[in-house]
Enzyme design. Structure first.
Site, PDB file in Angstrom:
ATOM      1  N   HIS A 270       1.093  -1.195   0.120  1.00  0.00           N
ATOM      2  CA  HIS A 270       0.068   0.068  -0.097  1.00  0.00           C
ATOM      3  C   HIS A 270       1.031   1.223  -0.033  1.00  0.00           C
ATOM      4  CE1 HIS A 270      -3.056   2.765   1.323  1.00  0.00           C
ATOM      5  NE2 HIS A 270      -4.043   1.933   0.733  1.00  0.00           N
ATOM      6  N   ASP A 328      -7.801  -5.467  -0.603  1.00  0.00           N
ATOM      7  CA  ASP A 328      -8.367  -5.943  -1.911  1.00  0.00           C
ATOM      8  C   ASP A 328      -7.834  -7.531  -1.582  1.00  0.00           C
ATOM      9  OD1 ASP A 328      -7.502  -3.229  -3.465  1.00  0.00           O
ATOM     10  OD2 ASP A 328      -9.408  -4.259  -3.309  1.00  0.00           O
TER      11      ASP A 328
HETATM   12  C1  SDX Z   1      -5.869   0.461  -3.163  1.00  0.00           C
HETATM   13  O1  SDX Z   1      -4.195   4.691  -2.000  1.00  0.00           O
HETATM   14  C2  SDX Z   1      -5.226   4.164  -1.374  1.00  0.00           C
HETATM   15  O2  SDX Z   1      -5.569   4.421  -0.387  1.00  0.00           O
HETATM   16  C3  SDX Z   1      -5.480   2.879  -2.333  1.00  0.00           C
HETATM   17  C4  SDX Z   1      -6.715   2.116  -1.418  1.00  0.00           C
HETATM   18  C5  SDX Z   1      -8.016   2.824  -1.449  1.00  0.00           C
HETATM   19  O3  SDX Z   1      -8.849   2.531  -0.607  1.00  0.00           O
HETATM   20  O4  SDX Z   1      -8.520   3.734  -2.110  1.00  0.00           O
HETATM   21  O5  SDX Z   1      -6.413   1.638  -0.478  1.00  0.00           O
HETATM   22  C6  SDX Z   1      -7.103   0.720  -2.535  1.00  0.00           C
HETATM   23  O6  SDX Z   1      -5.821   0.622  -4.104  1.00  0.00           O
HETATM   24  C7  SDX Z   1      -5.198  -0.785  -2.260  1.00  0.00           C
HETATM   25  C8  SDX Z   1      -3.658  -1.294  -3.354  1.00  0.00           C
HETATM   26  C9  SDX Z   1      -4.451  -2.405  -4.273  1.00  0.00           C
HETATM   27  N1  SDX Z   1      -3.414  -2.787  -4.946  1.00  0.00           N
HETATM   28  C10 SDX Z   1      -2.526  -4.024  -4.969  1.00  0.00           C
HETATM   29  O7  SDX Z   1      -2.744  -4.795  -4.194  1.00  0.00           O
HETATM   30  C11 SDX Z   1      -1.684  -4.214  -6.319  1.00  0.00           C
HETATM   31  C12 SDX Z   1      -0.419  -4.792  -5.658  1.00  0.00           C
HETATM   32  N2  SDX Z   1       0.300  -3.731  -4.838  1.00  0.00           N
HETATM   33  C13 SDX Z   1       1.296  -3.075  -5.590  1.00  0.00           C
HETATM   34  O8  SDX Z   1       1.046  -2.737  -6.853  1.00  0.00           O
HETATM   35  C14 SDX Z   1       1.880  -1.821  -4.543  1.00  0.00           C
HETATM   36  O9  SDX Z   1       1.941  -2.380  -3.309  1.00  0.00           O
HETATM   37  C15 SDX Z   1       1.150  -0.595  -4.476  1.00  0.00           C
HETATM   38  C16 SDX Z   1       0.800   0.004  -5.963  1.00  0.00           C
HETATM   39  C17 SDX Z   1      -0.185  -0.899  -3.908  1.00  0.00           C
HETATM   40  C18 SDX Z   1       1.655   0.300  -3.624  1.00  0.00           C
HETATM   41  O10 SDX Z   1       3.154   0.540  -4.387  1.00  0.00           O
HETATM   42  P1  SDX Z   1       4.278   1.408  -3.634  1.00  0.00           P
HETATM   43  O11 SDX Z   1       3.927   2.008  -2.262  1.00  0.00           O
HETATM   44  O12 SDX Z   1       4.276   2.589  -4.612  1.00  0.00           O
HETATM   45  O13 SDX Z   1       5.396   0.526  -3.536  1.00  0.00           O
HETATM   46  P2  SDX Z   1       6.592   0.613  -4.331  1.00  0.00           P
HETATM   47  O14 SDX Z   1       5.974   0.450  -5.758  1.00  0.00           O
HETATM   48  O15 SDX Z   1       7.451   1.821  -4.146  1.00  0.00           O
HETATM   49  O16 SDX Z   1       7.331  -0.714  -4.070  1.00  0.00           O
HETATM   50  C19 SDX Z   1       8.263  -0.685  -3.050  1.00  0.00           C
HETATM   51  C20 SDX Z   1       8.918  -2.008  -3.273  1.00  0.00           C
HETATM   52  C21 SDX Z   1       9.314  -2.515  -4.395  1.00  0.00           C
HETATM   53  O17 SDX Z   1      10.628  -3.258  -4.681  1.00  0.00           O
HETATM   54  P3  SDX Z   1      11.937  -2.479  -4.485  1.00  0.00           P
HETATM   55  O18 SDX Z   1      12.130  -1.666  -6.056  1.00  0.00           O
HETATM   56  O19 SDX Z   1      12.002  -1.553  -3.311  1.00  0.00           O
HETATM   57  O20 SDX Z   1      12.898  -3.603  -4.463  1.00  0.00           O
HETATM   58  O21 SDX Z   1       7.926  -2.979  -2.721  1.00  0.00           O
HETATM   59  C22 SDX Z   1       7.644  -4.032  -3.987  1.00  0.00           C
HETATM   60  C23 SDX Z   1       8.287  -3.093  -5.153  1.00  0.00           C
HETATM   61  O22 SDX Z   1       8.433  -4.166  -6.100  1.00  0.00           O
HETATM   62  N3  SDX Z   1       6.259  -4.068  -3.921  1.00  0.00           N
HETATM   63  C24 SDX Z   1       5.770  -5.365  -4.132  1.00  0.00           C
HETATM   64  C25 SDX Z   1       4.488  -5.190  -4.091  1.00  0.00           C
HETATM   65  N4  SDX Z   1       3.912  -4.090  -3.640  1.00  0.00           N
HETATM   66  C26 SDX Z   1       5.342  -3.361  -3.750  1.00  0.00           C
HETATM   67  N5  SDX Z   1       6.491  -6.578  -4.251  1.00  0.00           N
HETATM   68  C27 SDX Z   1       5.398  -7.621  -4.657  1.00  0.00           C
HETATM   69  N6  SDX Z   1       4.062  -7.558  -4.389  1.00  0.00           N
HETATM   70  C28 SDX Z   1       3.544  -6.371  -4.124  1.00  0.00           C
HETATM   71  N7  SDX Z   1       2.217  -6.378  -4.175  1.00  0.00           N
END
Ligand code: SDX
Length: 394
Positions: A270, A328
């Site tokens: 998140h 989710d």
């Molecule tokens: C919602 O904003 C809100 O409030 C949204 C929401 C709402 O109620 O409106 O809460 C609803 O959208 C919830 C989120 C749903 N999305 C997912 O479940 C999709 C999977 N999650 C990711 O795409 C991700 O976690 C995000 C988009 C939700 C958040 O991304 P961030 O905080 O920008 O994290 P990041 O992309 O900077 O990643 C940080 C690290 C990275 O690794 P490094 O580059 O540091 O090595 O964490 C890793 C990422 O690769 N990472 C994950 C991951 N999420 C982040 N690795 C594996 N699986 C994941 N899900």
């Protein structure tokens, strides 16, 4: 200091906007709507009480609640000509594609001679949207399966009416199961609002130009559809189905860690919560409750989800990055168990989030000094250069 919590004024000055609607503390896993903790709202109220709370700043008393319910119920039907709008879509259109189109088109039916700066007009718009989104969502589903639209039944609850419009047919009543009705209402509450997430920010940015509320809601639906946002609930269930069995989990965990592979575990991580998403806690407990009450014993997808969460939470890749299940992760399992088709999951999220979107739109339009949103950028393109005649260019 604000009693329960203090905030760094520096943070507020860098925040994109100020709001009184929802507070999130991502480190502590706190989510408050107008000061009330989400777990209390989800287990001690219902969705229409939360709609009233978000719109009016406090929970309704019995008389206010009865009156609000009556006013919302009055608006559940949609203009007859909207039925033909659906027929313009291919039958196999994704219901979210239909909802994007229909939401924007509502401007043509309900916004004529309304003034967005008139508080009564804004409230009427909010009531219409709360009331009509379940009707439109059910219509999108019925259209996609070639069944006739079902009219709302105003003697049913908000969630019960939605289930009726989804699953009843002219030949057969849908008998509302109270377990399913309560679970769905709780899912609506858990998705109602979440501060300045991508889709709410889209609604605010669109609305900052003075665009009409229906066009702004369409912007919110479009943004929510992405798999990084609201589309994650559909993507998460499809991922759990793809994993299929507990023994295949390590293969997918390895894929998620593989930097060359863009695969991410849907339902994890998140932007704000770097602790457990408090909504996921309630969703997980509700998931176990619903499956038990529906007497669903061996649910392979749930087994995969529970084991995936257990492994991920002890894996240093996820611990280092503070990746926990979000709202989710379990919602799709509940929706699947109560019979909602997978391609309708994000539509359910949009239906429930409409109250958050329109409340933020109203809050923005109430601000005397509300100005058009205009994000700036860091330019990293070419320095200034002169145009050369076409035959002199490489
Ligand atoms: C919602 O904003 C809100 O409030 C949204 C929401 C709402 O109620 O409106 O809460 C609803 O959208 C919830 C989120 C749903 N999305 C997912 O479940 C999709 C999977 N999650 C990711 O795409 C991700 O976690 C995000 C988009 C939700 C958040 O991304 P961030 O905080 O920008 O994290 P990041 O992309 O900077 O990643 C940080 C690290 C990275 O690794 P490094 O580059 O540091 O090595 O964490 C890793 C990422 O690769 N990472 C994950 C991951 N999420 C982040 N690795 C594996 N699986 C994941 N899900």
């Amino acid at each position: 200091s604000h009693g329960y919590f203090t905030y760094d004024p520096g943070f507020v000055s860098t925040a994109s906007c100020k709001s009184k609607i929802t507070f999130i503390d991502g480190e502590k896993g706190v989510l408050l709507h107008r000061g009330y903790p989400i777990a209390q709202l989800a287990t001690q109220t219902d969705y229409l009480q939360v709609c009233y709370l978000l719109l009016n700043g406090d929970l309704p008393n019995a008389e206010q609640y009865a009156n609000f319910k009556k006013r919302v119920t009055y608006h559940t039907m949609v203009h007859e000509q909207i039925n033909s709008l659906f027929k313009a879509f291919r039958r196999d259109s994704h219901p979210m594609a239909i909802m994007c189109g229909i939401a924007g088109a509502l401007s043509a039916f309900y916004h004529d001679n309304l003034d967005i700066y008139d508080p009564e007009h804004r409230e009427l718009t909010a009531l219409r949207l709360i009331a009509k989104m379940p009707t439109l969502a059910a219509m999108a589903y019925k259209y996609s399966i070639g069944q006739p639209f079902m009219s709302p039944k105003n003697d049913l609850s908000y969630a019960g009416n939605f289930l009726h419009m989804m699953f009843a047919t002219p030949c057969e009543e849908y008998v509302v199961n109270p377990v399913i009705e309560k679970a769905l209402d709780r899912i609506f509450i858990l998705h109602a609002d979440h501060e300045q997430n991508a889709s709410t920010s889209s609604v605010r940015l669109a609305g900052s130009s003075g665009a009409n509320p229906y066009a702004c809601i369409a912007a919110g639906i479009a943004s929510l559809w992405g798999p990084a946002h609201g589309g994650a609930n559909e993507a998460c269930l499809r991922m759990l189905e793809r994993i299929g069995t507990v023994d295949r989990i390590p293969e997918f965990i390895a894929k998620a860690k593989d930097k060359k592979d863009p695969f991410r575990l849907m339902g994890f991580g998140h932007r704000v919560y770097k602790n457990y998403d408090p909504r996921a806690t309630v969703m997980r407990d509700t998931c176990h409750e619903v499956l038990k009450e529906l007497n669903i014993k061996d649910h392979p997808i749930l087994d995969v989800a529970v084991e995936l969460e257990r492994i991920a939470r002890s894996d240093e890749y996820f611990i280092e990055r503070k990746l926990y299940p979000n709202v989710d992760f379990y919602s799709g399992i509940i929706l699947n168990a109560i019979g909602i088709p997978t391609n309708m999951f994000t539509v359910i999220f949009a239906l429930a989030r409409t109250i958050g979107w329109i409340t933020h739109w109203i809050e923005m339009n109430e601000e005397a000094d509300s100005r058009i949103g205009r994000p700036r950028q860091i330019y990293i393109g070419s320095p200034t250069r002169d145009v050369r005649p076409i035959n002199e260019r490489e």
